[in-house]
Design a protein around this motif. Sequence first.
Motif, short mmCIF file in Angstrom:
data_model
loop_
_atom_site.label_atom_id
_atom_site.label_comp_id
_atom_site.label_asym_id
_atom_site.label_seq_id
_atom_site.Cartn_x
_atom_site.Cartn_y
_atom_site.Cartn_z
N GLU A 69 4.74 32.18 56.45
CA GLU A 69 4.91 33.52 56.25
C GLU A 69 6.20 33.59 55.43
O GLU A 69 6.97 32.49 54.99
N ALA A 70 6.34 34.67 54.58
CA ALA A 70 7.29 34.90 53.81
C ALA A 70 8.76 35.16 54.57
O ALA A 70 8.71 35.27 55.75
N LYS A 71 9.84 34.62 54.24
CA LYS A 71 11.07 34.27 54.77
C LYS A 71 12.17 34.85 53.74
O LYS A 71 12.22 34.88 52.63
N THR A 72 13.47 35.34 54.51
CA THR A 72 14.58 35.57 54.01
C THR A 72 15.79 34.51 54.35
O THR A 72 15.69 34.47 55.55
N ILE A 73 16.14 33.69 53.39
CA ILE A 73 17.17 32.90 53.63
C ILE A 73 18.25 33.33 53.17
O ILE A 73 18.54 33.94 52.18
N THR A 74 19.64 33.47 53.81
CA THR A 74 20.62 33.67 53.63
C THR A 74 21.73 32.56 53.57
O THR A 74 21.71 31.86 54.71
N GLU A 75 22.51 32.43 52.75
CA GLU A 75 23.50 31.36 52.67
C GLU A 75 25.05 31.90 52.24
O GLU A 75 25.00 32.65 51.34
N ALA A 76 25.83 31.48 52.96
CA ALA A 76 27.24 31.77 52.83
C ALA A 76 27.66 30.95 51.43
O ALA A 76 27.59 29.91 51.20
N ILE A 77 28.32 31.89 50.57
CA ILE A 77 28.95 31.27 49.22
C ILE A 77 30.12 31.77 48.86
O ILE A 77 30.42 32.72 49.61
N LYS A 78 30.57 31.38 47.62
CA LYS A 78 31.85 32.07 47.32
C LYS A 78 31.22 32.28 45.79
O LYS A 78 30.54 31.62 45.06
N VAL A 79 31.94 33.43 45.35
CA VAL A 79 31.65 33.95 43.93
C VAL A 79 32.93 33.98 43.15
O VAL A 79 33.82 34.35 43.67
N PHE A 80 32.96 33.30 42.04
CA PHE A 80 34.16 33.49 41.08
C PHE A 80 34.12 34.54 40.34
O PHE A 80 33.24 35.04 39.67
N VAL A 81 35.25 35.31 40.46
CA VAL A 81 35.47 36.66 40.05
C VAL A 81 36.41 36.54 38.89
O VAL A 81 37.62 36.29 39.20
N PRO A 82 36.04 36.57 37.55
CA PRO A 82 37.14 36.61 36.66
C PRO A 82 38.31 37.68 36.69
O PRO A 82 37.95 38.93 36.98
N PHE A 83 39.72 37.23 36.24
CA PHE A 83 40.41 38.11 36.21
C PHE A 83 40.35 39.18 35.31
O PHE A 83 39.85 38.72 34.33
N THR A 84 40.83 40.55 35.22
CA THR A 84 40.80 41.42 34.28
C THR A 84 41.85 40.93 33.31
O THR A 84 42.85 40.35 33.66
N GLU A 85 41.90 41.62 32.11
CA GLU A 85 42.73 41.32 31.07
C GLU A 85 44.11 41.79 31.70
O GLU A 85 45.34 41.14 31.54
N LYS A 86 44.31 42.88 32.34
CA LYS A 86 45.17 43.43 32.99
C LYS A 86 45.94 42.46 34.09
O LYS A 86 47.35 42.18 34.03
N GLU A 87 45.02 41.76 34.90
CA GLU A 87 45.63 41.07 35.88
C GLU A 87 46.02 39.82 35.27
O GLU A 87 47.02 39.21 35.87
N LEU A 88 45.50 39.24 34.26
CA LEU A 88 45.92 37.88 33.45
C LEU A 88 47.41 38.28 33.18
O LEU A 88 48.23 37.34 33.14
N ILE A 89 47.82 39.41 32.53
CA ILE A 89 48.86 39.66 31.96
C ILE A 89 49.91 39.93 32.89
O ILE A 89 51.02 39.46 33.16
N ASN A 90 49.64 40.73 34.24
CA ASN A 90 50.38 40.69 35.22
C ASN A 90 50.62 39.49 36.02
O ASN A 90 51.77 39.01 36.41
N ASN A 91 49.67 38.53 36.07
CA ASN A 91 50.08 37.26 36.55
C ASN A 91 51.00 36.44 35.66
O ASN A 91 51.76 35.79 36.35
N MET A 92 50.73 36.70 34.46
CA MET A 92 51.65 35.79 33.58
C MET A 92 53.19 36.43 33.81
O MET A 92 54.34 35.67 34.08
N LEU A 93 53.36 37.86 34.00
CA LEU A 93 54.55 38.45 34.14
C LEU A 93 55.07 38.07 35.58
O LEU A 93 56.36 37.69 35.58
N ASP A 94 54.38 37.90 36.37
CA ASP A 94 54.84 37.44 37.91
C ASP A 94 55.36 35.98 37.77
O ASP A 94 56.16 35.66 38.65
#
Length: 146
Positions: A69-94
């Motif tokens: 039969e057709a099945k739906t399989i789910t798996e817990a994962i992590k997703v890499f979310v790139p910082f925005t340019e603003k977040e990169l600048i703020n991280n550098m300032l911090d």
Amino acid sequence: MKVFNASKTEELKVFDLTKGYLKDDVLVVQTPAIAEVKEVSHYEIIKVYPNGGKDVRKVVDIPAVKGQEAKTITEAIKVFVPFTEKELINNMLDTRIAELKAKLFETDYKAIKFFEGEMSEAEYSSTRIERKIWREEINRLQSQIR
């Protein structure tokens, strides 16, 4: 745990946490139904003996497939979310602000010694100037954080 790109189309083996962050997510995979197929075969004669006996072998024309039969399989994962340019600048300032605050912390004992009279003005003057420059830079950087 597997790590995927933001669109969950590619598993990442290497990623830079200074350029983004990981968030919990779920990968959903749909497996299609598979119809059961019965084996179709026939026998071929390999050798005929004078007494009428035969050696045969089975030849599979269409192999059997177990249905599912057709099945739906789910798996817990992590997703890499790139910082925005603003977040990169703020991280550098911090990071720079943290470095400057560490310098202030490292020289606090000199300020206390001066305040308590255990260090002369001449001994403390260069530290006083450095601390003033660091505080001014901290204030300037904090005003740039959005």
